[in-house]
Enzyme design. Structure first.
Site, short mmCIF file in Angstrom:
data_model
loop_
_atom_site.label_atom_id
_atom_site.label_comp_id
_atom_site.label_asym_id
_atom_site.label_seq_id
_atom_site.Cartn_x
_atom_site.Cartn_y
_atom_site.Cartn_z
N CYS A 1 16.62 -26.76 -4.96
CA CYS A 1 15.78 -26.60 -3.77
C CYS A 1 15.54 -27.93 -3.07
O CYS A 1 14.88 -27.98 -2.06
CB CYS A 1 14.48 -25.89 -4.11
SG CYS A 1 13.70 -26.45 -5.61
N ARG B 1 -2.05 -33.97 2.94
CA ARG B 1 -1.06 -34.39 3.94
C ARG B 1 -1.67 -34.44 5.34
O ARG B 1 -1.43 -35.37 6.10
CB ARG B 1 0.13 -33.44 3.95
CG ARG B 1 0.94 -33.55 2.69
CD ARG B 1 2.19 -32.69 2.77
NE ARG B 1 2.80 -32.62 1.46
CZ ARG B 1 4.10 -32.41 1.26
NH1 ARG B 1 4.90 -32.23 2.28
NH2 ARG B 1 4.58 -32.36 0.05
N ARG C 1 16.11 -31.69 3.46
CA ARG C 1 16.61 -30.72 4.44
C ARG C 1 16.03 -31.00 5.83
O ARG C 1 16.76 -31.06 6.83
CB ARG C 1 16.22 -29.30 3.99
CG ARG C 1 16.56 -28.19 4.94
CD ARG C 1 15.99 -26.87 4.42
NE ARG C 1 14.53 -26.91 4.28
CZ ARG C 1 13.68 -26.74 5.29
NH1 ARG C 1 14.13 -26.51 6.49
NH2 ARG C 1 12.37 -26.81 5.09
N ARG C 2 14.70 -31.18 5.88
CA ARG C 2 14.06 -31.47 7.18
C ARG C 2 14.50 -32.83 7.69
O ARG C 2 14.83 -33.00 8.87
CB ARG C 2 12.54 -31.43 7.01
CG ARG C 2 12.04 -30.01 6.76
CD ARG C 2 10.58 -29.95 6.35
NE ARG C 2 10.15 -28.56 6.18
CZ ARG C 2 9.15 -28.18 5.39
NH1 ARG C 2 8.47 -29.06 4.69
NH2 ARG C 2 8.85 -26.91 5.29
N LYS D 1 10.73 -20.12 -2.15
CA LYS D 1 11.61 -21.27 -1.98
C LYS D 1 11.49 -22.28 -3.12
O LYS D 1 12.35 -23.13 -3.27
CB LYS D 1 11.40 -21.93 -0.61
CG LYS D 1 10.22 -22.83 -0.44
CD LYS D 1 10.45 -23.65 0.84
CE LYS D 1 9.23 -24.44 1.21
NZ LYS D 1 9.54 -25.38 2.29
N ASP D 2 10.43 -22.17 -3.92
CA ASP D 2 10.30 -23.07 -5.07
C ASP D 2 10.91 -22.49 -6.34
O ASP D 2 10.88 -23.12 -7.39
CB ASP D 2 8.81 -23.37 -5.33
CG ASP D 2 8.19 -24.17 -4.21
OD1 ASP D 2 8.90 -25.00 -3.61
OD2 ASP D 2 6.99 -23.97 -3.92
N ARG E 1 3.57 -36.83 0.13
CA ARG E 1 3.38 -35.85 -0.94
C ARG E 1 1.93 -35.40 -0.95
O ARG E 1 1.10 -35.87 -0.20
CB ARG E 1 3.73 -36.46 -2.32
CG ARG E 1 5.20 -36.77 -2.54
CD ARG E 1 6.08 -35.55 -2.70
NE ARG E 1 5.54 -34.55 -3.61
CZ ARG E 1 5.68 -34.55 -4.92
NH1 ARG E 1 6.36 -35.50 -5.51
NH2 ARG E 1 5.16 -33.58 -5.66
C1 DPM Z 1 10.57 -26.98 -1.30
C2 DPM Z 1 10.57 -27.90 -0.25
C3 DPM Z 1 9.23 -28.15 0.08
C4 DPM Z 1 8.43 -27.34 -0.78
C5 DPM Z 1 11.80 -28.53 0.35
C6 DPM Z 1 12.20 -27.96 1.71
C7 DPM Z 1 8.73 -29.07 1.14
C8 DPM Z 1 8.56 -30.47 0.65
C9 DPM Z 1 8.05 -31.40 1.70
C10 DPM Z 1 11.73 -26.40 -1.98
N1 DPM Z 1 9.28 -26.68 -1.62
O1 DPM Z 1 11.52 -27.12 2.32
O2 DPM Z 1 13.25 -28.38 2.23
O3 DPM Z 1 8.04 -31.09 2.91
O4 DPM Z 1 7.60 -32.47 1.34
C11 DPM Z 1 6.47 -25.80 -0.40
C12 DPM Z 1 5.71 -25.43 0.75
C13 DPM Z 1 5.60 -24.02 0.72
C14 DPM Z 1 6.22 -23.58 -0.43
C15 DPM Z 1 5.14 -26.34 1.76
C16 DPM Z 1 6.02 -26.67 2.94
C17 DPM Z 1 4.88 -23.10 1.69
C18 DPM Z 1 5.81 -22.27 2.54
C19 DPM Z 1 6.51 -21.11 1.84
C20 DPM Z 1 6.92 -27.19 -0.83
N2 DPM Z 1 6.72 -24.68 -1.10
O5 DPM Z 1 7.22 -26.37 2.99
O6 DPM Z 1 5.47 -27.24 3.89
O7 DPM Z 1 5.88 -20.38 1.06
O8 DPM Z 1 7.70 -20.94 2.08
#
Ligand code: DPM
Length: 321
Positions: free
Chosen positions: A251, A164, A140-141, A89-90, A158
């Protein structure tokens, strides 16, 4: 000189971020490959990315063009590493020239998770008190939860997972939202209070899966990666990524999805919402798994007809401010 020296296989160098989660994921990939190719040598090279360094600015404001991937990509293009392991997702949907998505591994539960402060342990999202502060940096959330639960307040958060969770436990938030997959991979699945159902929060494109990025046409690496590829996850994620790419969303925009496969039928649900959660367009398409990317484009076009273009224009303007 014998030819055995030059014939000896080279060491494969894997690029990874340094965060605890990134390392768990990269070690998992390395271990699976080592099992499949016991005679090959694999080496992990860690790097910090922009996303790891800038912790005091809201994610959406820093821009999303490879926030967590750029430095790793430079390493591959310079020939210092052979492939990089990312949370899919990143990984932006458009990759730099010369690089490609080499494979997608089996997905964990892609849902979002509610984690609550101890004092709310008998509560769910809908029963958290009026004005309860929920921590998330994900638009998104934020947008989807505001849409469903207007009684809640939202605050940016963050830092890595441990940071967190500490901020939550110290009482700065009543609850935070994290990915189920990240918590599980770090052995902190017990902190998941509620896996948020897809009806409330559609997950991010690629959430829960790992994406391996490599040099375009590097046949040796592409061949090795076949050992860890998961075909259904790949089909689902290709549909999700085509959907996001068509909407030109990075993203860090309020775009969510959900996918499933039954037999050779792929079903893709997607939504686009305004940041205040007031407007939300959502639809579902299904078709053959072989047409995964076309399905993503079809869904994007349908949502544009329902107003997604206008919703996104406002958001892009807001983020640029
Ligand atoms: C991206 C988002 C977030 C990450 C945005 C989203 C969460 C940011 C936040 C694109 N990357 O999800 O809408 O909540 O502040 C990230 C996480 C993981 C990969 C952590 C998370 C782990 C889960 C995975 C940060 N990137 O989402 O809590 O591998 O899919």
């Amino acid at each position: 000189m014998t030819s055995s020296v030059s014939a000896e296989a080279r060491t494969i160098r894997i690029g990874s971020r340094k965060s605890q989660l990134a390392l768990v994921q990269t070690h998992w990939v390395r271990d699976r490959l080592q099992e499949s190719y016991p005679d090959r040598k694999f080496e992990i090279h860690t790097m910090s990315t922009q996303g790891d360094k800038i912790l005091d600015v809201a994610l959406a404001k820093i821009g999303d063009k490879g926030l967590f991937t750029k430095e790793l990509e430079v390493g591959m293009l310079a020939g210092e590493t052979d492939f990089a392991v990312h949370s899919l997702k990143d990984l932006p949907t458009n990759l730099p020239e010369g690089l490609m998505l080499g494979c997608v591994t089996e997905r964990e539960n892609p849902a979002d998770a509610l984690v609550v402060h101890e004092k709310h342990k008998d509560k769910q999202l809908e029963t958290l008190p009026e004005g309860a502060v929920v921590g998330t940096s994900s638009l998104r959330r934020l947008a989807q939860l505001r849409h469903h639960y207007p009684h809640l307040e939202f605050k940016d958060i963050r830092g890595n997972l441990n940071t967190r969770l500490a901020k939550l436990d110290e009482g700065n938030y009543d609850a935070i939202i994290l990915a189920v997959a990240g918590l599980q991979r770090l052995g902190m699945g017990d902190r998941i209070h509620q896996a948020i159902p897809a009806e409330v929060s559609l997950h991010a494109v690629g959430q829960g899966a790992l994406g391996i990025e490599c040099r375009e046409g590097d046949t040796e690496i592409l061949e090795l990666l076949k050992a860890i590829e998961d075909v259904p996850t790949t089909q689902r994620c290709l549909a999700e990524r085509a959907f996001l790419r068509s909407l030109e969303g990075g993203c860090q925009v309020p775009i969510g999805v959900n996918t499933s496969i039954e037999g050779d039928r792929l079903t893709l649900t997607g939504m686009v919402a305004s940041i205040d959660g007031q407007q939300l367009v959502k639809d579902t398409v299904s078709g053959n798994t072989a047409d995964a990317e076309t399905l993503g484009v079809t869904l994007a076009n349908r949502l544009r007809e329902q107003g997604a273009t206008e919703i996104l224009e406002v958001i892009f303007r807001e983020i640029a401010r």
